[in-house]
Design an enzyme around this catalytic site. Structure first.
Site, PDB file in Angstrom:
ATOM      1  N   HIS A 200       0.799  -1.228   0.000  1.00 58.24           N
ATOM      2  CA  HIS A 200       0.000   0.000   0.000  1.00 58.24           C
ATOM      3  C   HIS A 200       0.832   1.278   0.000  1.00 58.24           C
ATOM      4  O   HIS A 200       0.289   2.371  -0.088  1.00 58.24           O
ATOM      5  CB  HIS A 200      -0.932   0.030   1.220  1.00 58.24           C
ATOM      6  CG  HIS A 200      -0.214   0.367   2.489  1.00 58.24           C
ATOM      7  ND1 HIS A 200       0.501  -0.544   3.191  1.00 58.24           N
ATOM      8  CD2 HIS A 200      -0.090   1.544   3.154  1.00 58.24           C
ATOM      9  CE1 HIS A 200       1.028   0.033   4.247  1.00 58.24           C
ATOM     10  NE2 HIS A 200       0.706   1.301   4.247  1.00 58.24           N
TER      11      HIS A 200
HETATM   12  C1  UD1 Z   1      -1.910   5.699   5.690  1.00 51.60           C
HETATM   13  C2  UD1 Z   1      -0.556   6.219   6.189  1.00 51.60           C
HETATM   14  C3  UD1 Z   1       0.481   5.120   6.062  1.00 51.60           C
HETATM   15  C4  UD1 Z   1       0.036   3.870   6.765  1.00 51.60           C
HETATM   16  C5  UD1 Z   1      -1.339   3.466   6.255  1.00 51.60           C
HETATM   17  C6  UD1 Z   1      -1.873   2.265   6.976  1.00 51.60           C
HETATM   18  C7  UD1 Z   1      -0.081   8.609   5.865  1.00 51.60           C
HETATM   19  C8  UD1 Z   1       0.746   9.559   5.085  1.00 51.60           C
HETATM   20  N1  UD1 Z   1      -0.091   7.353   5.391  1.00 51.60           N
HETATM   21  O1  UD1 Z   1      -1.743   5.369   4.320  1.00 51.60           O
HETATM   22  O2  UD1 Z   1       1.700   5.545   6.623  1.00 51.60           O
HETATM   23  O3  UD1 Z   1       0.981   2.850   6.568  1.00 51.60           O
HETATM   24  O4  UD1 Z   1      -2.252   4.547   6.433  1.00 51.60           O
HETATM   25  O5  UD1 Z   1      -2.951   1.703   6.271  1.00 51.60           O
HETATM   26  O6  UD1 Z   1      -0.674   8.981   6.838  1.00 51.60           O
HETATM   27  N2  UD1 Z   1      -9.186   4.861   1.799  1.00 51.60           N
HETATM   28  C9  UD1 Z   1     -10.393   4.188   1.800  1.00 51.60           C
HETATM   29  N3  UD1 Z   1     -10.973   3.943   3.021  1.00 51.60           N
HETATM   30  C10 UD1 Z   1     -10.429   4.354   4.199  1.00 51.60           C
HETATM   31  C11 UD1 Z   1      -9.207   5.048   4.166  1.00 51.60           C
HETATM   32  C12 UD1 Z   1      -8.597   5.285   2.956  1.00 51.60           C
HETATM   33  O7  UD1 Z   1     -10.925   3.798   0.771  1.00 51.60           O
HETATM   34  O8  UD1 Z   1     -11.005   4.089   5.271  1.00 51.60           O
HETATM   35  C13 UD1 Z   1      -8.553   5.107   0.475  1.00 51.60           C
HETATM   36  C14 UD1 Z   1      -8.844   6.470  -0.069  1.00 51.60           C
HETATM   37  O9  UD1 Z   1      -8.918   6.382  -1.433  1.00 51.60           O
HETATM   38  C15 UD1 Z   1      -7.590   7.243   0.290  1.00 51.60           C
HETATM   39  C16 UD1 Z   1      -6.521   6.185   0.195  1.00 51.60           C
HETATM   40  O10 UD1 Z   1      -7.142   4.991   0.633  1.00 51.60           O
HETATM   41  O11 UD1 Z   1      -7.384   8.305  -0.559  1.00 51.60           O
HETATM   42  C17 UD1 Z   1      -5.324   6.470   1.046  1.00 51.60           C
HETATM   43  O12 UD1 Z   1      -5.699   6.689   2.404  1.00 51.60           O
HETATM   44  P1  UD1 Z   1      -4.735   7.568   3.344  1.00 51.60           P
HETATM   45  O13 UD1 Z   1      -5.228   7.533   4.730  1.00 51.60           O
HETATM   46  O14 UD1 Z   1      -4.513   8.904   2.729  1.00 51.60           O
HETATM   47  O15 UD1 Z   1      -3.354   6.814   3.240  1.00 51.60           O
HETATM   48  P2  UD1 Z   1      -3.002   5.261   3.381  1.00 51.60           P
HETATM   49  O16 UD1 Z   1      -2.502   4.773   2.079  1.00 51.60           O
HETATM   50  O17 UD1 Z   1      -4.099   4.501   4.028  1.00 51.60           O
END
Ligand code: UD1
Length: 359
Positions: free
Chosen positions: A206
């Protein structure tokens, strides 16, 4: 004395759970749990609260997804109101995600003490958003709890030290693993997925650096498709990665499944032949479980899992990855030992230290 604990994303919940439990034993600490809402899907958030017995967050900021700046700004605006209203004596943040940095920075601008759990980790790769978060949070924090002596050295070289500031306590993620290991053994996930012990490998992917750039994603999937020819791969897929696969019409030969809850995932890893991952915490969990781990990155901020544990950093290098897979399948891969103080007592140590400071 009011302590506000911050969580926001999936790996935060396993870290905050044992800390809350340990702090609760000191009845003079009033605890308030704030969920920023950075992760909001039930299978990335709610399931962990239920399984780990974490109390429902007192406040959920409901921030959600967005660009780094947008997400950080939303958390900061919302948490500032809470801090001003409740005036905590201490804010506890864990890990290295956007929620961590946003809350630490907001607290310090209001002159509130900040404790950072899992401080001092460095990948030395400033292209990783998490690395920037780690550096800033560590430099802001009043109390830094570290998982290895190497982390203390990283802090020392950045001018952060002191017997009353940096504390080597062990690993709170491992507190949760050791506490829940037996429960995880009872999970039915192998039967549900029709898998046989030791006959499959687990994959998680991820990281922004691996999945957001089409070139890396294509290269990565082509390598993993080659691994799939040697052993079946099961990949609980992160929504970020799923979106990239769909958007770029990338086909994979390995098996994608929905994101798993904590107990099912620990069971899946424990019974696997090996794990491939770009996550941080999974490198630590596999070390304690004694399962070989190939970290599909150019670096790790958790080198103790390589020096002491079962982890190897593979780079995005097909030859290297396949040769390590062969070593594992032929029983030639290294074994490891449990890093110092990863004994399930880190949270108790943290609670005692904070109690001594604030009583
Ligand atoms: C975040 C953390 C990362 C961690 C990871 C654990 C930062 C910079 N990154 O990355 O360090 O390892 O969490 O999982 O804080 N999304 C969903 N549902 C959700 C949450 C996210 O669909 O409940 C999707 C959305 O499209 C979103 C993307 O995942 O844009 C990324 O989510 P985000 O929280 O920005 O970063 P992670 O990749 O989850």
């Amino acid at each position: 004395m009011l302590v506000i604990l911050i969580c926001g994303v999936r790996p935060n919940f396993m870290k905050i759970a044992p800390v809350m439990e340990a702090l609760k034993k000191h009845t003079d600490f009033e605890l308030l749990l704030v969920h920023t809402g950075q992760h909001y899907d039930d299978n990335l958030s709610k399931v962990f609260f239920e399984e780990l017995g974490i109390p429902k967050p007192d406040i959920n900021l409901g921030v959600g997804s967005g660009s780094h700046a947008w997400q950080a700004a939303e958390v900061m605006k919302k948490i500032e109101e809470i801090f001003i209203d409740r005036i905590p004596d201490l804010v506890i943040v864990v890990g290295d995600v956007n929620s961590t940095i946003s809350c630490a920075l907001t607290a310090k601008k209001l002159h509130i003490d900040v404790a950072h759990i899992e401080a001092g980790l460095r990948s030395h790769d400033r292209k990783m958003p998490e690395e920037l978060n780690r550096i800033v949070v560590d430099h802001l924090s009043d109390y830094l709890f570290i998982t290895s002596k190497k982390a203390g050295l990283n802090l020392f070289f950045e001018g952060i030290h002191g017997r009353n500031k940096v504390f080597f306590v062990g690993n709170v993620l491992i507190d949760t693993l050791l506490k829940n290991r037996e429960k995880a053994e009872k999970s039915e996930i192998l039967r549900t997925l029709n898998l046989e012990k030791q006959k499959y490998a687990v994959l998680t992917l991820h990281r922004e650096g691996n999945v957001d750039l089409l070139d890396s994603l294509q290269k990565m999937t082509s390598i993993l498709n080659a691994v799939q020819k040697k052993i079946d791969i099961v990949c609980p897929i992160h929504p970020r990665t799923m979106k990239k696969f769909k958007r770029n019409s990338i086909d994979v030969d390995f098996r994608l499944i929905y994101p798993l809850g904590y107990l099912d995932f620990i069971n899946l890893m424990s019974n696997s032949k090996f794990v491939m991952t770009d996550s941080g915490g999974i490198q630590e969990e596999t070390t304690v479980l004694g399962i070989p781990c190939l970290t599909l990155r150019d670096n790790t901020e958790r080198p103790v899992t390589v020096t002491d544990g079962t982890n190897i950093v593979t780079f995005l290098d097909e030859k290297n990855i396949l040769s390590n897979v062969d070593d594992i399948l032929n029983g030639k891969f290294k074994t490891g030992k449990i890093p110092e103080k990863w004994d399930g007592k880190a949270s108790e140590r943290i609670a005692k230290i904070l109690w001594d400071i604030y009583e």
